[in-house]
Design a protein around this motif. Structure first.
Motif, PDB file in Angstrom:
ATOM      1  N   UNK A  38      -3.146  29.463  32.861  1.00 41.58           N
ATOM      2  CA  UNK A  38      -3.625  29.688  31.816  1.00 41.58           C
ATOM      3  C   UNK A  38      -4.546  28.645  31.224  1.00 41.58           C
ATOM      4  N   UNK A  39      -5.923  28.946  31.028  1.00 44.25           N
ATOM      5  CA  UNK A  39      -6.934  28.075  30.778  1.00 44.25           C
ATOM      6  C   UNK A  39      -7.284  28.222  29.245  1.00 44.25           C
ATOM      7  N   UNK A  40      -7.321  27.083  28.554  1.00 49.92           N
ATOM      8  CA  UNK A  40      -7.389  27.150  27.157  1.00 49.92           C
ATOM      9  C   UNK A  40      -8.878  26.462  27.039  1.00 49.92           C
ATOM     10  N   UNK A  41      -9.308  26.976  25.840  1.00 50.02           N
ATOM     11  CA  UNK A  41     -10.901  26.490  25.602  1.00 50.02           C
ATOM     12  C   UNK A  41     -11.330  25.100  25.467  1.00 50.02           C
ATOM     13  N   UNK A  42     -10.073  24.553  25.225  1.00 49.56           N
ATOM     14  CA  UNK A  42     -10.292  22.708  25.287  1.00 49.56           C
ATOM     15  C   UNK A  42     -10.089  22.079  26.537  1.00 49.56           C
ATOM     16  N   UNK A  43     -10.270  23.117  27.696  1.00 51.52           N
ATOM     17  CA  UNK A  43     -10.074  22.639  29.018  1.00 51.52           C
ATOM     18  C   UNK A  43      -8.565  22.356  29.348  1.00 51.52           C
ATOM     19  N   UNK A  44      -7.629  22.307  28.511  1.00 54.25           N
ATOM     20  CA  UNK A  44      -6.196  22.070  28.945  1.00 54.25           C
ATOM     21  C   UNK A  44      -5.821  23.299  29.821  1.00 54.25           C
ATOM     22  N   UNK A  45      -4.557  23.120  30.832  1.00 55.65           N
ATOM     23  CA  UNK A  45      -4.150  24.212  31.376  1.00 55.65           C
ATOM     24  C   UNK A  45      -2.520  24.132  31.416  1.00 55.65           C
ATOM     25  N   UNK A  46      -2.219  25.493  31.607  1.00 52.49           N
ATOM     26  CA  UNK A  46      -0.668  25.555  31.755  1.00 52.49           C
ATOM     27  C   UNK A  46      -0.832  26.010  33.216  1.00 52.49           C
ATOM     28  N   UNK A  47      -0.063  25.347  34.058  1.00 55.91           N
ATOM     29  CA  UNK A  47      -0.080  26.093  35.453  1.00 55.91           C
ATOM     30  C   UNK A  47       1.329  26.913  35.641  1.00 55.91           C
ATOM     31  N   UNK A  48       1.382  27.675  36.517  1.00 57.45           N
ATOM     32  CA  UNK A  48       2.391  28.920  36.542  1.00 57.45           C
ATOM     33  C   UNK A  48       3.861  28.256  36.680  1.00 57.45           C
ATOM     34  N   UNK A  49       3.899  27.128  37.445  1.00 54.62           N
ATOM     35  CA  UNK A  49       5.231  26.304  37.527  1.00 54.62           C
ATOM     36  C   UNK A  49       5.821  25.511  36.116  1.00 54.62           C
ATOM     37  N   UNK A  50       4.802  25.559  35.255  1.00 57.40           N
ATOM     38  CA  UNK A  50       5.317  24.961  33.733  1.00 57.40           C
ATOM     39  C   UNK A  50       4.520  23.637  33.525  1.00 57.40           C
ATOM     40  N   UNK A  51       3.821  23.023  34.681  1.00 59.01           N
ATOM     41  CA  UNK A  51       3.189  21.910  34.450  1.00 59.01           C
ATOM     42  C   UNK A  51       2.046  22.000  33.520  1.00 59.01           C
ATOM     43  N   UNK A  52       1.811  20.844  32.726  1.00 64.05           N
ATOM     44  CA  UNK A  52       0.569  20.946  31.942  1.00 64.05           C
ATOM     45  C   UNK A  52      -0.515  19.996  32.322  1.00 64.05           C
ATOM     46  N   UNK A  53      -1.879  20.552  32.370  1.00 62.05           N
ATOM     47  CA  UNK A  53      -2.913  19.698  32.553  1.00 62.05           C
ATOM     48  C   UNK A  53      -3.602  19.280  31.164  1.00 62.05           C
ATOM     49  N   UNK A  54      -3.811  17.995  30.931  1.00 61.97           N
ATOM     50  CA  UNK A  54      -4.316  17.589  29.705  1.00 61.97           C
ATOM     51  C   UNK A  54      -5.776  18.032  29.576  1.00 61.97           C
ATOM     52  N   UNK A  55      -6.405  18.332  28.421  1.00 63.28           N
ATOM     53  CA  UNK A  55      -7.838  18.688  28.418  1.00 63.28           C
ATOM     54  C   UNK A  55      -8.610  17.529  28.958  1.00 63.28           C
ATOM     55  N   UNK A  56      -9.682  18.091  29.772  1.00 63.11           N
ATOM     56  CA  UNK A  56     -10.379  17.181  30.353  1.00 63.11           C
ATOM     57  C   UNK A  56     -12.080  17.412  30.167  1.00 63.11           C
ATOM     58  N   UNK A  57     -12.355  17.738  29.055  1.00 59.11           N
ATOM     59  CA  UNK A  57     -13.838  17.854  28.751  1.00 59.11           C
ATOM     60  C   UNK A  57     -14.289  16.572  28.242  1.00 59.11           C
ATOM     61  N   UNK A  58     -15.327  16.324  28.409  1.00 59.11           N
ATOM     62  CA  UNK A  58     -16.030  14.868  27.920  1.00 59.11           C
ATOM     63  C   UNK A  58     -15.765  14.708  26.432  1.00 59.11           C
ATOM     64  N   UNK A  59     -15.497  13.613  26.227  1.00 54.90           N
ATOM     65  CA  UNK A  59     -15.478  13.343  24.648  1.00 54.90           C
ATOM     66  C   UNK A  59     -16.660  13.327  23.724  1.00 54.90           C
ATOM     67  N   UNK A  60     -17.692  12.913  24.691  1.00 50.95           N
ATOM     68  CA  UNK A  60     -19.019  12.740  24.010  1.00 50.95           C
ATOM     69  C   UNK A  60     -20.057  13.546  24.778  1.00 50.95           C
ATOM     70  N   UNK A  61     -21.102  13.903  24.012  1.00 51.53           N
ATOM     71  CA  UNK A  61     -22.144  14.837  24.703  1.00 51.53           C
ATOM     72  C   UNK A  61     -23.098  13.989  25.636  1.00 51.53           C
ATOM     73  N   UNK A  62     -23.086  12.763  25.638  1.00 46.80           N
ATOM     74  CA  UNK A  62     -24.044  12.099  26.643  1.00 46.80           C
ATOM     75  C   UNK A  62     -25.324  11.524  25.828  1.00 46.80           C
ATOM     76  N   UNK A  63     -25.552  12.045  24.548  1.00 46.97           N
ATOM     77  CA  UNK A  63     -26.743  11.790  23.892  1.00 46.97           C
ATOM     78  C   UNK A  63     -26.516  10.403  23.543  1.00 46.97           C
ATOM     79  N   UNK A  64     -27.805   9.638  23.547  1.00 52.02           N
ATOM     80  CA  UNK A  64     -27.869   8.158  23.149  1.00 52.02           C
ATOM     81  C   UNK A  64     -28.595   8.244  21.893  1.00 52.02           C
TER      82      UNK A  64
END
Length: 68
Positions: A38-64
């Protein structure tokens, strides 16, 4: 679970997000991939075995911003 040829990455693969979507509910913010992830829009994931992958999208846009 995946019947595609070539087969999509498994849920344990580092590139698991490259699997094809079999159900998509953007109004609810999630998609089910053919590898059972299960892939969530915040890039978090729920794997079939129940493990959770925390969101991993960048917190900044890279603009200075510079002060004038």
């Amino acid at each position: 679970m995946c019947h595609h040829q070539p087969a999509c990455p498994t849920a344990d693969s580092a590139d698991r997000e490259a699997a094809l979507s079999v159900a998509c509910h953007p109004e609810q913010g999630w998609s089910l991939l053919c590898n059972g992830v299960l892939l969530f829009e915040d890039t978090g994931e729920l794997l079939p075995d129940g493990r959770i992958i925390a969101p991993h999208r960048p917190l900044t846009t890279g603009h200075v911003t510079t002060a004038a």
